[in-house]
Design an enzyme around this catalytic site. Structure first.
Site, PDB file in Angstrom:
ATOM      1  N   SER A  72       0.787  -1.237   0.000  1.00 33.25           N
ATOM      2  CA  SER A  72       0.000   0.000   0.000  1.00 33.25           C
ATOM      3  C   SER A  72       0.820   1.288   0.000  1.00 33.25           C
ATOM      4  CB  SER A  72      -0.957   0.025   1.194  1.00 33.25           C
ATOM      5  OG  SER A  72      -2.032  -0.854   0.976  1.00 33.25           O
ATOM      6  N   LYS A  75       0.290   3.686  -2.778  1.00 27.65           N
ATOM      7  CA  LYS A  75      -0.779   4.682  -2.782  1.00 27.65           C
ATOM      8  C   LYS A  75      -0.229   6.112  -2.695  1.00 27.65           C
ATOM      9  CE  LYS A  75      -4.549   1.868  -0.836  1.00 27.65           C
ATOM     10  NZ  LYS A  75      -3.981   0.630  -0.277  1.00 27.65           N
ATOM     11  N   SER A 127      -5.612   3.868   4.186  1.00 26.36           N
ATOM     12  CA  SER A 127      -5.157   2.943   3.138  1.00 26.36           C
ATOM     13  C   SER A 127      -6.336   2.274   2.438  1.00 26.36           C
ATOM     14  CB  SER A 127      -4.227   1.886   3.730  1.00 26.36           C
ATOM     15  OG  SER A 127      -3.419   1.319   2.735  1.00 26.36           O
TER      16      SER A 127
END
Length: 357
Positions: A72, A75, A127
């Site tokens: 993640s 991101k 997230s």
């Protein structure tokens, strides 16, 4: 005329080289006295890097170009592409794209309406994979095109170890988003120049504008370490733990990235303290007018470089451009100007400093 050139050169010599010599000597002596032995923090993990975020110089690391799924923390790229190509007040209707996301989410539903500002906070603080897909579809026109935008941005930032496959970081169905700690540090350093990005990642909590409640940041280093100013967490079974953080102390801005480090938050905090003791912003070149191979160049700011020892500074010219290197790393470049215009600009700069005390 030649006489005018001689007069100008003489003045410049006294302004730059004589006036600053004593200051440079004293600065260097003081810097040497400040060097202390610091116990190195052990790293138990796959790879890590400590990067100074302004000049992108690598202070230390392990396996910095080893490529793996990054989960993640990818991101961060999703966020900066959205920030640079969307409007925070734009409101989107949630569609089928949320059904293509699983794992961590902000629990939005088909038919809901939510603006980009809320989505970005849900993306970076919680997230949210559902938030990532909604952002990608609406900012990029489609998720596939948004991923192309992510990879184009990676090329612009010279992230040569990196390839993005999706906006979420999920890697169960494929290899996910592939990158290295070096590339992710480059990305975080770039994003740290964006005030919207900084404003989001430094928040410990965020109250949704749509009235849907309050989110708490998963980056607990914001609470545990006073100098932390942002970051992003990540985890998948394939990638293991991934973590990007940034901290600032005494005008030194550092980024740390770790892959597969079980005690990553503890390591980041201890490594920051170690590095803030070991490394300082060293003055390598004072602002002024410099003569190089018969040409004059105005450097309108003091140039600093984050390091532990005295730095090897060199100048190189390419046509009308002068480049400044520290330890063979380029840190600054300036174009040649008309001599009288340059002197006027320098004098105006000095006048401004006098007026500001």
């Amino acid at each position: 005329s030649r006489m005018e050139e001689k007069i100008i050169t003489c003045i410049l010599f006294h302004i730059v080289f004589i006036g600053d010599t004593m200051k440079k000597i004293m600065f260097f002596l003081c810097f040497l006295l400040c060097i202390v032995n610091v116990h190195a923090v052990d790293f138990q993990g796959q790879s890590y890097i400590v990067m100074e975020s302004t000049q992108h110089n690598v202070l230390e690391g392990k396996n910095i170009h080893e490529v793996q799924s990054v989960a993640s923390i990818s991101k961060i790229m999703t966020a900066i592409v959205a920030i640079e190509n969307g409007q925070l007040d734009d409101e989107y209707e949630i569609g089928e794209e949320v059904n293509e996301a699983w794992g961590s989410g902000i629990y939005i539903h088909i038919g809901d309406r939510i603006n980009l500002r809320d989505l970005l906070h849900g993306l970076l603080l919680r997230s949210g994979n559902d938030a990532a897909n909604v952002i990608a579809k609406n900012v990029g026109g489609s998720i596939e095109h948004f991923v192309e935008m992510m990879n184009q941005k990676a090329q612009e930032l010279h992230m040569t170890d990196t390839h993005f496959s999706n906006p979420t970081g999920l890697d169960e169905e494929d290899d996910g988003n592939q990158s290295s700690v070096y590339d992710m540090a480059l990305l975080m350093s770039y994003c740290s120049q964006n005030p919207i990005f900084n404003d989001i990642v430094m928040k410990e909590t965020y109250k949704r504008e749509d009235g849907g409640g309050t989110w708490h940041n998963k980056n607990r280093l914001l609470e545990e370490y006073e100098y932390c100013v942002g970051g992003k967490t990540g985890y998948t079974k394939k990638a293991k733990r991934t973590l990007v953080t940034r901290a600032i102390k005494d005008d030194v801005s550092l980024v740390i990235v770790t892959f597969n480090c079980g005690n990553d938050f503890e390591f980041h905090q201890k490594k920051y303290e170690e590095c803030f003791q070991k490394y300082q912003n060293v003055l390598v070149l004072s602002k002024g007018i410099y003569q190089y191979h018969g040409h004059s160049f105005l450097i309108d700011q003091d140039l600093y470089y984050c390091g532990q020892e005295s730095q090897n500074v060199s100048l190189q010219s390419q046509g009308d451009i002068l480049k400044v290197y520290v330890n063979e790393n380029p840190i600054y470049e300036v174009n040649q100007q008309n001599a009288l215009q340059m002197i006027f600009q320098y004098a105006w700069m000095l006048f401004g400093e006098c007026m500001n005390g």
